[in-house]
Structure formats: C-alpha cells, structure tokens
Scaffold this motif. Structure first.
Motif, PDB file in Angstrom:
ATOM      1  N   LEU A 101      57.961 -27.448   2.393  1.00 42.96           N
ATOM      2  CA  LEU A 101      57.194 -28.593   2.890  1.00 42.96           C
ATOM      3  C   LEU A 101      58.038 -29.463   3.820  1.00 42.96           C
ATOM      4  O   LEU A 101      57.569 -29.892   4.882  1.00 42.96           O
ATOM      5  N   ASN A 105      57.324 -30.045   7.800  1.00 44.29           N
ATOM      6  CA  ASN A 105      57.097 -31.404   8.287  1.00 44.29           C
ATOM      7  C   ASN A 105      58.148 -31.836   9.303  1.00 44.29           C
ATOM      8  O   ASN A 105      57.837 -32.549  10.260  1.00 44.29           O
ATOM      9  N   LEU A 120      55.014 -36.535   0.129  1.00 41.71           N
ATOM     10  CA  LEU A 120      54.560 -35.151   0.234  1.00 41.71           C
ATOM     11  C   LEU A 120      53.878 -34.696  -1.049  1.00 41.71           C
ATOM     12  O   LEU A 120      53.645 -33.501  -1.239  1.00 41.71           O
ATOM     13  N   GLN A 123      50.625 -32.740  -0.617  1.00 39.97           N
ATOM     14  CA  GLN A 123      50.904 -31.412  -0.068  1.00 39.97           C
ATOM     15  C   GLN A 123      51.422 -30.465  -1.156  1.00 39.97           C
ATOM     16  O   GLN A 123      51.045 -29.292  -1.210  1.00 39.97           O
ATOM     17  N   SER A 127      49.667 -27.054  -2.574  1.00 35.28           N
ATOM     18  CA  SER A 127      50.411 -25.785  -2.546  1.00 35.28           C
ATOM     19  C   SER A 127      50.311 -25.076  -3.890  1.00 35.28           C
ATOM     20  O   SER A 127      50.079 -23.858  -3.954  1.00 35.28           O
ATOM     21  N   ASP A 170      47.808 -32.952   5.832  1.00 35.81           N
ATOM     22  CA  ASP A 170      48.446 -32.637   4.551  1.00 35.81           C
ATOM     23  C   ASP A 170      47.879 -31.368   3.951  1.00 35.81           C
ATOM     24  O   ASP A 170      48.612 -30.573   3.342  1.00 35.81           O
ATOM     25  N   ASN A 171      46.580 -31.149   4.111  1.00 36.03           N
ATOM     26  CA  ASN A 171      45.950 -29.946   3.568  1.00 36.03           C
ATOM     27  C   ASN A 171      46.474 -28.686   4.247  1.00 36.03           C
ATOM     28  O   ASN A 171      46.779 -27.687   3.584  1.00 36.03           O
ATOM     29  N   GLY A 174      50.109 -28.070   3.179  1.00 36.11           N
ATOM     30  CA  GLY A 174      50.158 -27.608   1.798  1.00 36.11           C
ATOM     31  C   GLY A 174      49.791 -26.146   1.664  1.00 36.11           C
ATOM     32  O   GLY A 174      50.451 -25.382   0.938  1.00 36.11           O
TER      33      GLY A 174
END
Length: 243
Positions: A101, A105, A120, A123, A127, A170-171, A174
């Motif tokens: 992640l 990012n 995070l 995320q 995940s 974020d989706n 993730g």
C-alpha cells in the motif's frame, strides 16, 4: 473472545477517536501519527508509514461502519489463522499489505501527484476483504440485508462507497495491493512453484513458544476439524506442525 490483534486495533481506533472528538488538548498526538509523505521524506518521520492505521477520524457514521467492517472481516481472518496455526502468516500478510500500500501510494504521489488521505486503514481492510473473496469465492456474505457470494463483496462495497459520495482512489489501491498479495502468495507457489512472500522462521517459532503454548491443549485441534474447507489460508498458510 476477540483475538489479540483485532482487539488492540479496535481499542486504538476508539482511543484516537475519543481524543479527536473530546480532547482538543491531546490532538497533538493525532498530528504525530497520521500519514504525510512530505514529513516522512523531508523529516524522516518513518513511523507514520505504520501509525497512520490507528486513526480514522472522530466518531461518525463512517467511523461506525469502518469499525463494524474491521470486527467482521479482520476478526474472522485472525481467528481462522489462529485455529490453523497460521498466525505468523496472518501477521506477515498485514506487513506485506502495508508495504504494498505504501509503495503504491508513494508512486501515485510522486509520479501522478495523487496525495493519499491521512490514513491507509480503509485501503488495508479492503485488501483483506479482496483476498478473502478470492480464497473463498462461493461463501455467502451479507451487506445491509443483501446476500451475495463473497467474490462480489469487495465490488459491492466500492459501489456503496460511490453511491454514498465517497472517493474511489482508496478502493482501487486496496484492490491492487490485495491482488498483488494474492498472486504472489497463492497463485505463484501453486502454478510456478515460486514462493516470494516468505514467513520468517523466528516469527513462527516465537508464536509456537509464547502464544500457542498458552492456549488450551485441545483448542486448536478441536476447532481445526471444523475448518478444513474454508478459512482462507489455503496452501500458502496452513501449518501442520506436530501433526
């Protein structure tokens, strides 16, 4: 009855939410834990790569929804890992996901100037949900009274987030991190006999010595008989030490 990591994580979320909501004088603590890549790279505040997970905001509807998702999904996967003596694999899964992640990012921030939020956490949870959906695709799950197969659950959450006015960044991150982990941990060892994401032996031995030795002797065995087909750790996670 809540396993250790889930219990401490939920506690930390409530503590930071209480500070953010009711104790203005202590909000300096929040300042020193949220995610800020500028502070990480320029002032070497490396701890922010990890501590940002413990703050998702003050008390709100979104906070409640996130806590419920953590309790339902985080707790279930941790319990499964404990019963299968795969606790070390679960811990390393969290470590690898957090690494992925942050790398994703940082690349997005440096190349595309997309600055992530202050945490995070969402995320990471998505995940975990994505990985579980790939490992147990046929399992039935419920989202707001709607039953569906587990393979559709992550995408239903994304749709719900879009409908409620949330962002999609974020989706996407993730799911990308979850897919990277799933391919490296589950697919490649089976298809190419290539095991890249290894679990340190000292972690396995430490948990055997300091955690499993304190559990009731019959607890892992009795429950393990009921979880042969679907706890979600598959060939990459199950350990049968001493069996």
């Amino acid at each position: 009855s809540i396993p250790p990591i889930t219990r401490y994580y939920l506690t930390s979320l409530f503590v930071t939410a209480i500070i953010a909501t009711y104790f203005k004088s202590l909000q300096i603590i929040i300042y020193y834990i949220f995610l800020d890549y500028d502070l990480i790279f320029k002032q070497f505040q490396i701890w922010r790569l990890f501590t940002n997970l413990f703050f998702i905001g003050g008390f709100s509807t979104s906070f409640l929804f996130f806590v419920v998702m953590v309790y339902m999904n985080f707790k279930a996967q941790e319990e499964s890992s404990i019963l299968l003596r795969a606790y070390a694999q679960f811990i390393m899964m969290l470590v690898y996901l957090l690494l992925f992640l942050n790398v994703i990012n940082i690349i997005s921030y440096k190349i595309f100037s997309i600055k992530p939020g202050f945490t995070l956490a969402s995320q990471l949870i998505l995940s975990l949900i994505y990985i579980n959906s790939k490992r147990e695709p046929q399992k039935q799950v419920t989202l707001y009274f709607f039953r569906m197969q587990n393979c559709y659950f992550p995408y239903a959450l994304i749709l719900l987030n879009i409908v409620s006015g949330g962002g999609i960044y974020d989706n996407i991150v993730g799911i990308i991190a979850g897919n990277i982990y799933f391919v490296l941990k589950d697919v490649l060892p089976m298809s190419k006999n290539l095991n890249i994401l290894k679990t340190p032996k000292f972690l396995v031995d430490s948990l055997e010595k300091y955690y499993y030795s304190r559990l009731p002797r019959d607890e892992p065995n009795n429950n393990n008989n009921n979880n042969n087909g679907g706890t979600g750790f598959g060939n990459s996670g199950v350990m049968n030490r001493g069996r």
